[in-house]
Design a protein around this motif. Sequence first.
Motif, PDB file in Angstrom:
ATOM      1  N   VAL A  26       0.858  -1.185   0.000  1.00  0.00           N
ATOM      2  CA  VAL A  26       0.000   0.000   0.000  1.00  0.00           C
ATOM      3  C   VAL A  26       0.895   1.236   0.000  1.00  0.00           C
ATOM      4  CG1 VAL A  26      -1.785   1.298   1.212  1.00  0.00           C
ATOM      5  CG2 VAL A  26      -1.812  -1.214   1.274  1.00  0.00           C
ATOM      6  N   CYS A  27       0.615   2.151  -0.907  1.00  0.00           N
ATOM      7  CA  CYS A  27       1.367   3.411  -0.994  1.00  0.00           C
ATOM      8  C   CYS A  27       0.469   4.546  -0.525  1.00  0.00           C
ATOM      9  CB  CYS A  27       1.810   3.656  -2.432  1.00  0.00           C
ATOM     10  SG  CYS A  27       2.710   5.204  -2.670  1.00  0.00           S
ATOM     11  N   LEU A  43      -6.484  -0.356 -11.029  1.00  0.00           N
ATOM     12  CA  LEU A  43      -5.989  -1.574 -11.671  1.00  0.00           C
ATOM     13  C   LEU A  43      -5.181  -2.442 -10.714  1.00  0.00           C
ATOM     14  CD1 LEU A  43      -4.765  -0.027 -15.050  1.00  0.00           C
ATOM     15  CD2 LEU A  43      -6.877  -1.309 -14.660  1.00  0.00           C
ATOM     16  N   ARG A  44      -4.953  -1.924  -9.488  1.00  0.00           N
ATOM     17  CA  ARG A  44      -4.232  -2.655  -8.429  1.00  0.00           C
ATOM     18  C   ARG A  44      -2.777  -2.951  -8.814  1.00  0.00           C
ATOM     19  NH1 ARG A  44      -9.708  -1.850  -7.667  1.00  0.00           N
ATOM     20  NH2 ARG A  44     -10.406  -2.762  -5.682  1.00  0.00           N
ATOM     21  N   CYS A  45      -2.167  -2.109  -9.610  1.00  0.00           N
ATOM     22  CA  CYS A  45      -0.786  -2.396 -10.017  1.00  0.00           C
ATOM     23  C   CYS A  45       0.025  -1.120 -10.151  1.00  0.00           C
ATOM     24  CB  CYS A  45      -0.759  -3.209 -11.309  1.00  0.00           C
ATOM     25  SG  CYS A  45      -1.549  -2.423 -12.727  1.00  0.00           S
ATOM     26  N   LEU A  70      -0.535  -3.808  -5.595  1.00  0.00           N
ATOM     27  CA  LEU A  70       0.015  -2.625  -4.938  1.00  0.00           C
ATOM     28  C   LEU A  70      -0.979  -1.502  -5.174  1.00  0.00           C
ATOM     29  CD1 LEU A  70       2.386  -1.258  -3.432  1.00  0.00           C
ATOM     30  CD2 LEU A  70       3.395  -0.758  -5.666  1.00  0.00           C
ATOM     31  N   VAL A  71      -1.557  -0.968  -4.084  1.00  0.00           N
ATOM     32  CA  VAL A  71      -2.643   0.002  -4.208  1.00  0.00           C
ATOM     33  C   VAL A  71      -2.291   1.309  -3.507  1.00  0.00           C
ATOM     34  CG1 VAL A  71      -4.356  -1.843  -4.370  1.00  0.00           C
ATOM     35  CG2 VAL A  71      -3.842  -0.819  -2.136  1.00  0.00           C
ATOM     36  N   TYR A  72      -3.134   2.299  -3.752  1.00  0.00           N
ATOM     37  CA  TYR A  72      -2.918   3.661  -3.250  1.00  0.00           C
ATOM     38  C   TYR A  72      -3.914   3.961  -2.150  1.00  0.00           C
ATOM     39  CZ  TYR A  72      -3.101   8.828  -3.536  1.00  0.00           C
ATOM     40  OH  TYR A  72      -3.103  10.172  -3.270  1.00  0.00           O
ATOM     41  N   ALA A  73      -3.429   4.537  -1.048  1.00  0.00           N
ATOM     42  CA  ALA A  73      -4.274   4.933   0.077  1.00  0.00           C
ATOM     43  C   ALA A  73      -4.247   6.454   0.193  1.00  0.00           C
ATOM     44  CB  ALA A  73      -3.782   4.284   1.362  1.00  0.00           C
TER      45      ALA A  73
END
Length: 386
Positions: free
Chosen positions: A161-162, A196-198, A239-242
């Motif tokens: 998570v970024c 897109l989860r990437c 890898l997703v964005y928070a």
Amino acid sequence: MILTVCIFWLSLSLIAYSYLIYPVVLYLLTRKLEPPTPATATEDAKLPSLSVIIAAYNEEKHIEQRVENLLQQDYGGPLEILVGSDGSSDRTNALLARFADHPQCAIHLFDHNRGKASVLNDLAAAAKGDILVFSDANTRFSPNNIARLIAYFTTDRIGGVCGELQIYDPDAAGSENQDSAYWRYERFLKQRTSYLRCLPGANGANYAIRKALWQPIPADTIVDDFLIGCRVVLQGKELVYAPDAVAREEQAPSTESEVKRRIRIGNGNYQALGWLLGDVLRSSRAFRFVFCSHKVIRWFVPHLLLIAFITNAVLAPGSVVYSLLFIAQLLGYGLCAMVHLSSERQRWPSPALMLYYLVAMNVGLGKGFLRYLAGGSRAAWERTAR
């Protein structure tokens, strides 16, 4: 002549695709997708154990406040803080000494300066947490930043998570960085790519990955956050964005300082491309699309700008259209030179500042490529003054 025309328009098309067309395509591809959502409140007993990792070198200005900031995090689960001082020659080690006996802190004072990658490898190996949280010594987390990051690990598919990084001017309370329009543009791309989860890499000031996905990085790694983030996706995880996990950091004191940082990042980008290309070609279609569109083409915009300028100069004498295009290029670069030489840059209109920022960053990226060709990949720290 036909070949020159084709090369000119191909160069312009790739530049336009990278900055203008790709965001539209990305939006159209993701408009019906759901964004990653965090979990609702979780009992403290079920929260995963965390290890926060900070690699530091000569950070006497920030290090004490940074550790205090981490100790004040509103997270109910087990949390340890690992700080590695990489042969610091200022007061960093002395300031860290006051935390040596703190039950949540593990302070590692290394005698020799080996580079950030080596420190990260040592700290990650010593970490006991199920999730590794990475940040920088000059970053400040909002009180619930870590809790928000962890809330997005909703399934085993989520490997990293970024969080959000806000750049601010310390002389103007509450302000965003001077290039906030460009920052909002990049934030939009990050949000849509997260659908897109990437995400292609992470922001080194504020991200977390599962420790099971950690792989030691080469000692001469320059852009560690990009390499670590990509490896999460290349291992088949998401890898997703928070956007609600917020960290803050002071902006560089000048565009020149930011360009210097871009030279280093550009050097590291080309280094990472050589390491990752084979795995990327074997990855998912979505990640290949994002990696090529958002990263690879963008990295070669300096080359494309130079090619477009040279081919346009060749074509200009024989055509009114190409002459006008060449004049437009000259005027654009001339405007950037005027902004650069100006003693009061911020008085220029926003469009002029945006153009100047884009050109300056691509100059830095181009210099990074030259440094890469010259064998400039090294592990030594190159700090941006903040």
